[in-house]
Design a protein around this motif. Structure first.
Motif, PDB file in Angstrom:
ATOM      1  N   MET A 133    -119.316 -76.005  27.745  1.00  4.04           N
ATOM      2  CA  MET A 133    -120.423 -75.304  27.141  1.00  4.04           C
ATOM      3  C   MET A 133    -120.681 -74.036  27.965  1.00  4.04           C
ATOM      4  O   MET A 133    -120.731 -74.084  29.184  1.00  4.04           O
ATOM      5  N   GLU A 134    -120.853 -72.904  27.296  1.00  2.00           N
ATOM      6  CA  GLU A 134    -121.071 -71.638  27.980  1.00  2.00           C
ATOM      7  C   GLU A 134    -122.559 -71.385  28.213  1.00  2.00           C
ATOM      8  O   GLU A 134    -123.398 -71.832  27.432  1.00  2.00           O
ATOM      9  N   THR A 135    -122.846 -70.623  29.272  1.00  2.00           N
ATOM     10  CA  THR A 135    -124.215 -70.222  29.548  1.00  2.00           C
ATOM     11  C   THR A 135    -124.664 -69.247  28.464  1.00  2.00           C
ATOM     12  O   THR A 135    -124.011 -68.235  28.242  1.00  2.00           O
ATOM     13  N   PRO A 136    -125.760 -69.542  27.769  1.00  2.00           N
ATOM     14  CA  PRO A 136    -126.250 -68.577  26.779  1.00  2.00           C
ATOM     15  C   PRO A 136    -126.631 -67.278  27.498  1.00  2.00           C
ATOM     16  O   PRO A 136    -127.426 -67.299  28.433  1.00  2.00           O
ATOM     17  N   PRO A 137    -126.072 -66.138  27.090  1.00  2.00           N
ATOM     18  CA  PRO A 137    -126.309 -64.890  27.810  1.00  2.00           C
ATOM     19  C   PRO A 137    -127.751 -64.409  27.743  1.00  2.00           C
ATOM     20  O   PRO A 137    -128.178 -63.621  28.585  1.00  2.00           O
ATOM     21  N   PHE A 138    -128.521 -64.891  26.783  1.00  2.00           N
ATOM     22  CA  PHE A 138    -129.902 -64.450  26.613  1.00  2.00           C
ATOM     23  C   PHE A 138    -130.906 -65.329  27.368  1.00  2.00           C
ATOM     24  O   PHE A 138    -132.098 -65.093  27.290  1.00  2.00           O
ATOM     25  N   VAL A 139    -130.445 -66.332  28.099  1.00  2.00           N
ATOM     26  CA  VAL A 139    -131.336 -67.172  28.906  1.00  2.00           C
ATOM     27  C   VAL A 139    -131.416 -66.548  30.294  1.00  2.00           C
ATOM     28  O   VAL A 139    -130.432 -66.539  31.035  1.00  2.00           O
ATOM     29  N   GLY A 140    -132.578 -66.015  30.630  1.00  2.00           N
ATOM     30  CA  GLY A 140    -132.777 -65.388  31.928  1.00  2.00           C
ATOM     31  C   GLY A 140    -132.551 -66.358  33.065  1.00  2.00           C
ATOM     32  O   GLY A 140    -132.986 -67.508  33.002  1.00  2.00           O
ATOM     33  N   ASN A 141    -131.857 -65.922  34.093  1.00  2.00           N
ATOM     34  CA  ASN A 141    -131.564 -66.708  35.285  1.00  2.00           C
ATOM     35  C   ASN A 141    -130.679 -67.918  34.989  1.00  2.00           C
ATOM     36  O   ASN A 141    -130.639 -68.871  35.771  1.00  2.00           O
ATOM     37  N   GLY A 142    -129.956 -67.884  33.888  1.00  2.00           N
ATOM     38  CA  GLY A 142    -129.074 -68.996  33.523  1.00  2.00           C
ATOM     39  C   GLY A 142    -127.976 -69.236  34.545  1.00  2.00           C
ATOM     40  O   GLY A 142    -127.555 -70.375  34.760  1.00  2.00           O
ATOM     41  N   LYS A 143    -127.533 -68.168  35.196  1.00  2.00           N
ATOM     42  CA  LYS A 143    -126.461 -68.320  36.189  1.00  2.00           C
ATOM     43  C   LYS A 143    -126.918 -69.152  37.385  1.00  2.00           C
ATOM     44  O   LYS A 143    -126.113 -69.856  37.988  1.00  2.00           O
ATOM     45  N   ALA A 144    -128.210 -69.122  37.708  1.00  2.00           N
ATOM     46  CA  ALA A 144    -128.722 -69.941  38.810  1.00  2.00           C
ATOM     47  C   ALA A 144    -128.586 -71.426  38.476  1.00  2.00           C
ATOM     48  O   ALA A 144    -128.278 -72.243  39.350  1.00  2.00           O
ATOM     49  N   LEU A 145    -128.791 -71.768  37.212  1.00  2.00           N
ATOM     50  CA  LEU A 145    -128.629 -73.163  36.791  1.00  2.00           C
ATOM     51  C   LEU A 145    -127.164 -73.572  36.880  1.00  2.00           C
ATOM     52  O   LEU A 145    -126.846 -74.670  37.340  1.00  2.00           O
ATOM     53  N   VAL A 146    -126.274 -72.688  36.472  1.00  2.00           N
ATOM     54  CA  VAL A 146    -124.838 -72.965  36.588  1.00  2.00           C
ATOM     55  C   VAL A 146    -124.457 -73.133  38.058  1.00  2.00           C
ATOM     56  O   VAL A 146    -123.687 -74.034  38.415  1.00  2.00           O
TER      57      VAL A 146
END
Length: 135
Positions: free
Chosen positions: A1-14
């Protein structure tokens, strides 16, 4: 599953989990509605392929995740939403809005339609969802 690009700070969760999670079996610990915002705190974890002596899958990477939804236009979640166990949590771009879809194991399905979504907090926790004290 890819990180939704429109979710702010999503990369921190990844970074915390090692991948973008499905939120399957995650527990909603708190939910708060304000005039035009909605926040949820979720106990999220990863299931391994290991089984413990009692026959349960071993869980790891326990975190308390706070998700903020701003500019809420509508919500179909129950008015007293909390204490849920999620089947999944999905984020969908719908024109100028975002839809955050809560699929529940407990019959509390619903969708928040909002202008923006952000991962506002990621805190390591124990297996019960209690935040761990910083070292």
């Amino acid at each position: 599953m890819e990180t939704p690009p429109f979710v702010g700070n999503g990369k921190a969760l990844v970074n915390a989990m090692g991948y973008w999670p499905s939120f399957h079996d995650a527990n909603v610990l708190e939910a708060e509605r304000n005039t035009d915002s909605f926040s949820v705190t979720i106990h999220l974890f990863a299931m391994t392929d290991e089984v413990d002596s009692a026959g349960y899958f071993v869980l790891e990477k326990h975190h308390r995740i706070k998700i903020l939804m701003h500019g809420v236009q509508s919500s179909s979640l129950p008015a007293t939403y909390a204490g849920d166990c999620l089947d999944s949590l999905t984020f969908v771009q719908a024109g100028e809005y975002l839809e955050v879809e809560f699929a529940s194991h407990m019959g509390q399905d619903g969708t928040i339609v909002c202008r923006s979504v952000e991962i506002a907090g990621i805190v390591p926790c124990d297996s019960k969802g209690a935040a761990l004290a910083p070292n």
